[in-house]
Motif scaffolding. Structure first.
Motif, PDB file in Angstrom:
ATOM      1  N   GLU A 121     -20.430 -22.802   3.383  1.00 46.28           N
ATOM      2  CA  GLU A 121     -20.091 -23.019   4.789  1.00 46.28           C
ATOM      3  C   GLU A 121     -21.359 -22.973   5.645  1.00 46.28           C
ATOM      4  O   GLU A 121     -21.550 -23.809   6.533  1.00 46.28           O
ATOM      5  N   ASN A 158     -22.729 -26.070   7.780  1.00 48.79           N
ATOM      6  CA  ASN A 158     -22.960 -25.931   9.227  1.00 48.79           C
ATOM      7  C   ASN A 158     -24.359 -26.413   9.611  1.00 48.79           C
ATOM      8  O   ASN A 158     -24.532 -27.082  10.633  1.00 48.79           O
ATOM      9  N   LYS A 160     -24.227 -30.128   9.478  1.00 51.08           N
ATOM     10  CA  LYS A 160     -23.412 -30.758  10.521  1.00 51.08           C
ATOM     11  C   LYS A 160     -23.955 -30.567  11.924  1.00 51.08           C
ATOM     12  O   LYS A 160     -23.888 -31.450  12.760  1.00 51.08           O
ATOM     13  N   HIS A 161     -24.463 -29.347  12.189  1.00 52.99           N
ATOM     14  CA  HIS A 161     -24.735 -29.014  13.595  1.00 52.99           C
ATOM     15  C   HIS A 161     -26.199 -28.794  13.972  1.00 52.99           C
ATOM     16  O   HIS A 161     -26.550 -28.895  15.127  1.00 52.99           O
ATOM     17  N   GLY A 204     -15.194 -22.095  10.355  1.00 52.86           N
ATOM     18  CA  GLY A 204     -16.229 -21.789   9.377  1.00 52.86           C
ATOM     19  C   GLY A 204     -16.847 -20.415   9.540  1.00 52.86           C
ATOM     20  O   GLY A 204     -16.848 -19.618   8.599  1.00 52.86           O
TER      21      GLY A 204
END
Ligand SMILES: Nc1ncnc2c1ncn2[C@@H]1O[C@H](COP(=O)(O)OP(=O)(O)OP(=O)(O)O)[C@@H](O)[C@H]1O
Ligand SMILES: [Mg+2]
Length: 276
Positions: free
Chosen positions: A185, A189, A192-193, A239
């Protein structure tokens, strides 16, 4: 104490008196221990009640974590698989029209083939995410490397994995899988971010604890805002909550240090041999 004569009646009376005293002592003793026993029973009952409460809380958390995981998979299926399928459907329709009007070209078929490949990649990724085979085959460290390469390396993000002392411990399978999910996770993350260019992951063992630090030099975020939004029922943000839940189920601790424009550091430590 009464005084008896030396005759038989006197002797009898004396032994009766002794028996009475002993009986009285025994009754007092039993009385005292009954109170103690009652206290112990009360104590144990409340301990059991507390344990039952904890167990049902843990069960709730487990169910919620499972639901969150399902939501995540559903979202991935929706965002990737079904959108590619819809695009494939449209391309097929266009191709069949082109075929009917005699303008179908090899390139159009190639385009269809490409969409099928994308779809297959997506489904394979999902299968790997559900149960990463590398974890079973190669162990935690290689599985982490696979994760880092898949989500960061392949996208041009530089990463470094430093590990020490892991060979000294042998984690329980369930603990290892949960630990892997936590790392998964955190890495997703970052992918993704974060917009990070560099990621550092450090694994170490000390005093029966496995310590994990994951640092990225990305955009960071406002942790309070994210948590508040989540509490208000925002659909996003399972998440980080999942990370905290998993870590606490493993009897460990998780801390997140981040600020906008300052990158993000997640520090986790869990008992090497399972939860409390
Ligand atoms: N490494 C990171 N860098 C920058 N922002 C991050 C990072 N990790 C988390 N965030 C921010 O925190 C938010 C919450 O993260 P969380 O993992 O809880 O949810 P999500 O990734 O948005 O959704 P989900 O994990 O449920 O798919 C993200 O939306 C993002 O804004
Ligand atoms: Mg996330």
């Amino acid at each position: 104490m009464p005084v008896y004569g030396g005759d038989e009646v006197g002797e009898l009376a004396e032994s009766l008196e002794a028996m009475r005293v002993r009986l009285k002592d025994s009754l007092e003793y039993i009385g005292l221990h009954t109170v103690e026993l009652e206290d112990t029973v009360k104590e144990r009952t409340s301990e059991l009640r507390e344990q039952k409460k904890q167990l049902s809380l843990l069960l709730d958390e487990g169910i919620r974590a499972q639901e969150d995981e399902r939501k995540r998979i559903a979202r991935e299926l929706h965002d990737e698989t079904s959108q590619t399928l819809a695009a494939l459907g449209m391309s097929l329709e266009l191709s069949s029209e082109a075929l009917r009007s005699g303008v179908l070209t090899p390139d159009m078929i190639l385009e269809l083939r490409k969409k099928v490949s994308i779809l297959m990649d997506g489904i394979n990724r999902l299968i790997h995410d559900l149960r990463p085979p590398v974890l079973d085959d190669l162990g935690l460290e290689s599985a982490i490397r696979w994760l880092l390469q898949r989500h960061l390396g392949q996208k041009g993000v530089t990463y470094d994995l430093r590990s020490s002392g892991m060979e000294e411990i042998e984690m329980d399978g369930k603990v290892e899988l949960s630990f892997f999910r936590i790392i998964q996770e955190a890495v997703i993350n970052i992918d993704k971010h974060s917009k990070a260019r560099n990621v550092m992951m450090e694994l170490s063992v000390s005093g029966g604890l496995v310590n994990l630090d994951i640092t990225d030099d990305g955009v960071g975020f406002n942790l309070d805002e994210v948590m508040k939004a989540r509490e208000k029922g925002a659909e996003l943000g399972f998440g980080l909550m999942g990370i905290k839940e998993r870590v606490s189920n493993l009897g460990g601790e998780a801390h997140i240090f981040t600020e906008p424009d300052k990158g993000t550091k997640i520090k986790i430590s869990i008992p090497a041999y399972g939860g409390p």
